[in-house]
Design a protein around this motif. Structure first.
Motif, PDB file in Angstrom:
ATOM      1  N   TYR A 137      -5.930   5.964   2.637  1.00 39.30           N
ATOM      2  CA  TYR A 137      -4.670   5.082   3.370  1.00 39.30           C
ATOM      3  C   TYR A 137      -3.548   5.411   2.515  1.00 39.30           C
ATOM      4  O   TYR A 137      -3.725   5.606   1.110  1.00 39.30           O
ATOM      5  CB  TYR A 137      -4.902   3.609   3.141  1.00 39.30           C
ATOM      6  CG  TYR A 137      -6.326   3.219   3.417  1.00 39.30           C
ATOM      7  CD1 TYR A 137      -6.612   3.090   5.018  1.00 39.30           C
ATOM      8  CD2 TYR A 137      -7.613   3.040   2.665  1.00 39.30           C
ATOM      9  CE1 TYR A 137      -7.751   2.477   5.401  1.00 39.30           C
ATOM     10  CE2 TYR A 137      -8.626   2.540   3.153  1.00 39.30           C
ATOM     11  CZ  TYR A 137      -8.925   2.498   4.492  1.00 39.30           C
ATOM     12  OH  TYR A 137      -9.768   2.117   4.893  1.00 39.30           O
ATOM     13  N   SER A 138      -2.363   5.509   3.169  1.00 36.65           N
ATOM     14  CA  SER A 138      -1.049   5.553   2.464  1.00 36.65           C
ATOM     15  C   SER A 138      -0.208   4.487   2.922  1.00 36.65           C
ATOM     16  O   SER A 138       0.075   4.265   4.245  1.00 36.65           O
ATOM     17  CB  SER A 138      -0.614   7.069   2.659  1.00 36.65           C
ATOM     18  OG  SER A 138       0.876   7.040   2.379  1.00 36.65           O
ATOM     19  N   PHE A 139       0.144   3.537   2.066  1.00 37.12           N
ATOM     20  CA  PHE A 139       1.117   2.643   2.397  1.00 37.12           C
ATOM     21  C   PHE A 139       2.096   2.477   1.541  1.00 37.12           C
ATOM     22  O   PHE A 139       1.997   2.922   0.210  1.00 37.12           O
ATOM     23  CB  PHE A 139       0.338   1.275   2.688  1.00 37.12           C
ATOM     24  CG  PHE A 139      -0.284   0.519   1.446  1.00 37.12           C
ATOM     25  CD1 PHE A 139       0.594  -0.177   0.882  1.00 37.12           C
ATOM     26  CD2 PHE A 139      -1.591   0.775   0.937  1.00 37.12           C
ATOM     27  CE1 PHE A 139       0.030  -0.724  -0.500  1.00 37.12           C
ATOM     28  CE2 PHE A 139      -2.145  -0.084  -0.224  1.00 37.12           C
ATOM     29  CZ  PHE A 139      -1.117  -1.005  -0.782  1.00 37.12           C
ATOM     30  N   GLU A 140       3.346   1.754   1.498  1.00 37.78           N
ATOM     31  CA  GLU A 140       4.243   1.467   0.938  1.00 37.78           C
ATOM     32  C   GLU A 140       5.024   0.078   1.417  1.00 37.78           C
ATOM     33  O   GLU A 140       4.920  -0.416   2.238  1.00 37.78           O
ATOM     34  CB  GLU A 140       5.274   2.473   0.946  1.00 37.78           C
ATOM     35  CG  GLU A 140       6.141   2.726   2.240  1.00 37.78           C
ATOM     36  CD  GLU A 140       6.920   3.914   2.383  1.00 37.78           C
ATOM     37  OE1 GLU A 140       7.358   4.623   1.654  1.00 37.78           O
ATOM     38  OE2 GLU A 140       7.329   3.975   3.535  1.00 37.78           O
ATOM     39  N   VAL A 141       5.619  -0.493   0.159  1.00 37.60           N
ATOM     40  CA  VAL A 141       6.220  -1.613   0.434  1.00 37.60           C
ATOM     41  C   VAL A 141       7.672  -1.346   1.165  1.00 37.60           C
ATOM     42  O   VAL A 141       8.130  -0.312   1.043  1.00 37.60           O
ATOM     43  CB  VAL A 141       6.687  -2.403  -0.617  1.00 37.60           C
ATOM     44  CG1 VAL A 141       5.364  -2.863  -1.351  1.00 37.60           C
ATOM     45  CG2 VAL A 141       7.414  -1.666  -1.906  1.00 37.60           C
ATOM     46  N   TRP A 142       8.011  -2.032   2.107  1.00 35.54           N
ATOM     47  CA  TRP A 142       9.178  -2.057   2.965  1.00 35.54           C
ATOM     48  C   TRP A 142       9.944  -3.296   2.977  1.00 35.54           C
ATOM     49  O   TRP A 142       9.614  -4.482   3.009  1.00 35.54           O
ATOM     50  CB  TRP A 142       8.578  -1.648   4.351  1.00 35.54           C
ATOM     51  CG  TRP A 142       9.923  -1.310   5.294  1.00 35.54           C
ATOM     52  CD1 TRP A 142      10.510  -0.265   5.359  1.00 35.54           C
ATOM     53  CD2 TRP A 142      10.184  -2.394   6.364  1.00 35.54           C
ATOM     54  NE1 TRP A 142      11.433  -0.356   6.373  1.00 35.54           N
ATOM     55  CE2 TRP A 142      11.325  -1.670   7.041  1.00 35.54           C
ATOM     56  CE3 TRP A 142       9.778  -3.632   6.872  1.00 35.54           C
ATOM     57  CZ2 TRP A 142      11.875  -2.069   8.136  1.00 35.54           C
ATOM     58  CZ3 TRP A 142      10.265  -4.194   7.744  1.00 35.54           C
ATOM     59  CH2 TRP A 142      11.471  -3.506   8.338  1.00 35.54           C
TER      60      TRP A 142
END
Length: 145
Positions: free
Chosen positions: A59-64
């Motif tokens: 999984y690849s996630f980032e805060v936005w």
């Protein structure tokens, strides 16, 4: 991927709407177990970056944050939350490959995992909601309590 899709489809057929609760709980327990090895911290953004690094490859996630917000952690209407954009996601790819809708039991496993890990690391209760699903990315809202 095909086997996971068939397992989830079978679970939905057998348990109906209860399938979401079963997979969410399993994911949450796993998130708590894995995060026991993380350094405890109150910094939610830091915890999320560390968790994202650990999950890289699956999984690849980032805060936005929306353009009109000054910080990633948003307080609105008595609620504290942070948005997460999930890019590369093995769950979304599995669902697409098997013709299943996003947001169901397999997504709930990931939701539970993220919530369990965040709770374990920060000591705060959390909840994850879908804001938007798409073929290339999903936007989630991590609500902190």
């Amino acid at each position: 991927m095909k086997l996971n899709g068939l397992v989830i489809r079978s679970l939905e057929e057998i348990a109906g709407r209860g399938a979401n609760a079963v997979t969410y709980r399993a994911g949450k327990k796993f998130g708590h177990e894995v995060a026991q090895y993380f350094q405890k911290r109150e910094d939610v953004e830091g915890a999320l970056h560390e968790l994202s690094d650990l999950l890289r490859g699956q999984y690849s996630f980032e805060v936005w944050k929306p353009e009109d917000k000054e910080t990633f952690i948003i307080e609105e209407n008595g609620e504290t939350f942070i948005y997460l954009v999930f890019h590369d996601c093995i769950v979304r790819q599995t669902l697409r490959r098997n013709g299943l809708d996003q947001g169901g039991p397999l997504c709930q496993t990931l939701f539970g995992y993220v919530v369990g890990a965040v709770e374990e690391i920060t000591g705060r209760k959390a909840k994850l909601e879908i804001v938007h699903t798409g073929p290339n990315a999903c936007l989630k809202k991590l609500i902190l309590k």
